[in-house]
Design a protein around this motif. Sequence first.
Motif, PDB file in Angstrom:
ATOM      1  N   LEU A 108       0.808  -1.223   0.000  1.00 51.42           N
ATOM      2  CA  LEU A 108       0.000   0.000   0.000  1.00 51.42           C
ATOM      3  C   LEU A 108       0.838   1.269   0.000  1.00 51.42           C
ATOM      4  CD1 LEU A 108      -2.654  -1.068   2.677  1.00 51.42           C
ATOM      5  CD2 LEU A 108      -2.985  -0.981   0.193  1.00 51.42           C
ATOM      6  N   ALA A 109       2.164   1.137   0.003  1.00 50.28           N
ATOM      7  CA  ALA A 109       3.050   2.293   0.181  1.00 50.28           C
ATOM      8  C   ALA A 109       2.794   3.357  -0.878  1.00 50.28           C
ATOM      9  CB  ALA A 109       4.509   1.836   0.122  1.00 50.28           C
ATOM     10  N   ALA A 110       2.789   4.616  -0.414  1.00 48.90           N
ATOM     11  CA  ALA A 110       2.566   5.755  -1.312  1.00 48.90           C
ATOM     12  C   ALA A 110       3.816   6.594  -1.501  1.00 48.90           C
ATOM     13  CB  ALA A 110       1.442   6.633  -0.750  1.00 48.90           C
ATOM     14  N   THR A 111       4.843   6.360  -0.671  1.00 55.46           N
ATOM     15  CA  THR A 111       6.081   7.138  -0.764  1.00 55.46           C
ATOM     16  C   THR A 111       7.269   6.189  -0.611  1.00 55.46           C
ATOM     17  OG1 THR A 111       6.223   7.526   1.625  1.00 55.46           O
ATOM     18  CG2 THR A 111       4.961   9.130   0.310  1.00 55.46           C
ATOM     19  N   PRO A 112       8.448   6.598  -1.075  1.00 60.33           N
ATOM     20  CA  PRO A 112       9.634   5.766  -0.870  1.00 60.33           C
ATOM     21  C   PRO A 112       9.912   5.496   0.609  1.00 60.33           C
ATOM     22  CG  PRO A 112      10.082   7.411  -2.547  1.00 60.33           C
ATOM     23  CD  PRO A 112       8.737   7.759  -1.958  1.00 60.33           C
ATOM     24  N   GLU A 113       9.717   6.521   1.454  1.00 59.11           N
ATOM     25  CA  GLU A 113       9.987   6.348   2.881  1.00 59.11           C
ATOM     26  C   GLU A 113       9.083   5.291   3.496  1.00 59.11           C
ATOM     27  OE1 GLU A 113      11.399  10.161   1.409  1.00 59.11           O
ATOM     28  OE2 GLU A 113       9.401   9.248   1.375  1.00 59.11           O
ATOM     29  N   MET A 114       7.821   5.284   3.089  1.00 58.51           N
ATOM     30  CA  MET A 114       6.874   4.310   3.620  1.00 58.51           C
ATOM     31  C   MET A 114       7.265   2.885   3.200  1.00 58.51           C
ATOM     32  SD  MET A 114       2.735   4.394   3.117  1.00 58.51           S
ATOM     33  CE  MET A 114       1.645   3.184   3.886  1.00 58.51           C
ATOM     34  N   LEU A 115       7.686   2.726   1.966  1.00 53.92           N
ATOM     35  CA  LEU A 115       8.081   1.396   1.493  1.00 53.92           C
ATOM     36  C   LEU A 115       9.351   0.921   2.195  1.00 53.92           C
ATOM     37  CD1 LEU A 115       7.612  -0.974  -0.427  1.00 53.92           C
ATOM     38  CD2 LEU A 115       9.023   0.206  -2.106  1.00 53.92           C
TER      39      LEU A 115
END
Length: 499
Positions: A108-115
């Motif tokens: 569900l990640a929306a940003t590189p940081e989240m992934l």
Amino acid sequence: MSTQIHAESAAPPPDPSVRRHERLVMALACVGSFVVILDATIVSVALPGIRASLGFSAATLPWAVNAYTLAFAGFLLLGGRCADVFGRRAMMLTGMAVFTAARTVGGLAATPEMLLAARAVQGFGGALLMPVTLSLLTATFTEPARRARMLGTWSAVGAVGAASGPVIGGVLTEWAGWRWVFFVTVPIGVLALAGTVRALPRHDAPGRRPRLDAVGAALATAGLTGVVYAVMRAAVAGWTSPRVVGPLAAGAALLAVFLLHQARWAREPLVSLTIFRLRAVSSGNAVMFLLGLGFFASPILLSLYLQDVHHWSPLRAGLGYLPVGVAMFAGAQAAGPLTVRLGPRRATVACCLVGAAGFAGVAAFLGVDGSYPLTVVVSGGVFGFGTAAAFTPITVAATSGVPPARNGLAAGVLNTVRQTSGAIGLAAISTVSASAADGWAAAHPGRGGGEAPPALAHGHTVAFLVSAGCVAAAALVAALTMPRDGRRPGGADRDGGGP
């Protein structure tokens, strides 16, 4: 416990309910191993789609893989000890829940940081999960011959996970999108959680819960993370870069303090160093380290060879690795009966020699005009069969004679050695390949430089020769240091290899 594996004697058939319980435990251990190993390889082919969707830079994109690897390697010792302290059921539930939740967030990640954060948490969950899968088997299957067969099946499932990752990842990325690379195992994790609740007893922790050595855990995790980070960076920045030397020196220093802490200061150490007085444990881990150095770079090297030299697509290269994956599965399946027949020491030596011959064959046939059937199908199949078969007797040896209360620790140590050697081997052999390619280009000016197919083929040839040397060294060390396969249960080691 003896390292000699004897055939099972005639005995009354066990209660059917016991067999059902054992089958469920076996299924849980295999599922846990499969999803953890699959996750290390399935994401690689999805990286271009991830970069296009989330806006990763070229420098940060590899960390979609590295964040998982780094956390996994760093926390494995802690995960193994937690299985002994808190019980296998608790850690199976915790590890699988963390792992599955993190995979969902990654999809569900929306940003590189989240992934990247999700990938690091996945690695932590995998580090809690992987040692307990091995500990479940060594605690449930105590009869040596059955344990060898179960470990062979467990290894075979892991081989399937490693080999199928690029294929499954390529298919999902091309047909469903990169997010399904993360979502695909979420239902498996949910089913595994339900199976754990049903199959494993609630009270399998020790009666007196030992203390968890928090200082030791912090030192080991920080030290391993520093070393693994440094060797991963070395493939890009070079071994003399301050970004490599600094973390490597810091990690090594922290590991030295960790060993001192375990030997002198810890009241209840994270790793009781007395476990290495068992000759089977110390020699098994040494052989595993050498095997990991040579083996774990091979899938990436073959994939790069097929893509960079023969210009295959990532999906085709993943499918091209399937013969090696099939051979690995066959080798892991054959390993249990082979270990029963020959004993761990002789089986390890034989399998490593077969693996070394396969690596040498790849080096001999690999080239710009190299034949795919000879290079990958035949030679790759030989090293896949031999190396995959070697993991089972090494695992049998490295967990033999360990008290039940230390099963998780022994599993955590072995998995740490395997993961760390894989990271070091990948970085070192990739560096060797690149240096050999540059050397060939310097000796042949006007032929396209180090990125030209002939130079790359030469670099891969040298890399596979180094892999062959590492696996041959594993066979030699096994022959010289592992206990002889001639002890009887409960008896003394005839060559003095006791604690």
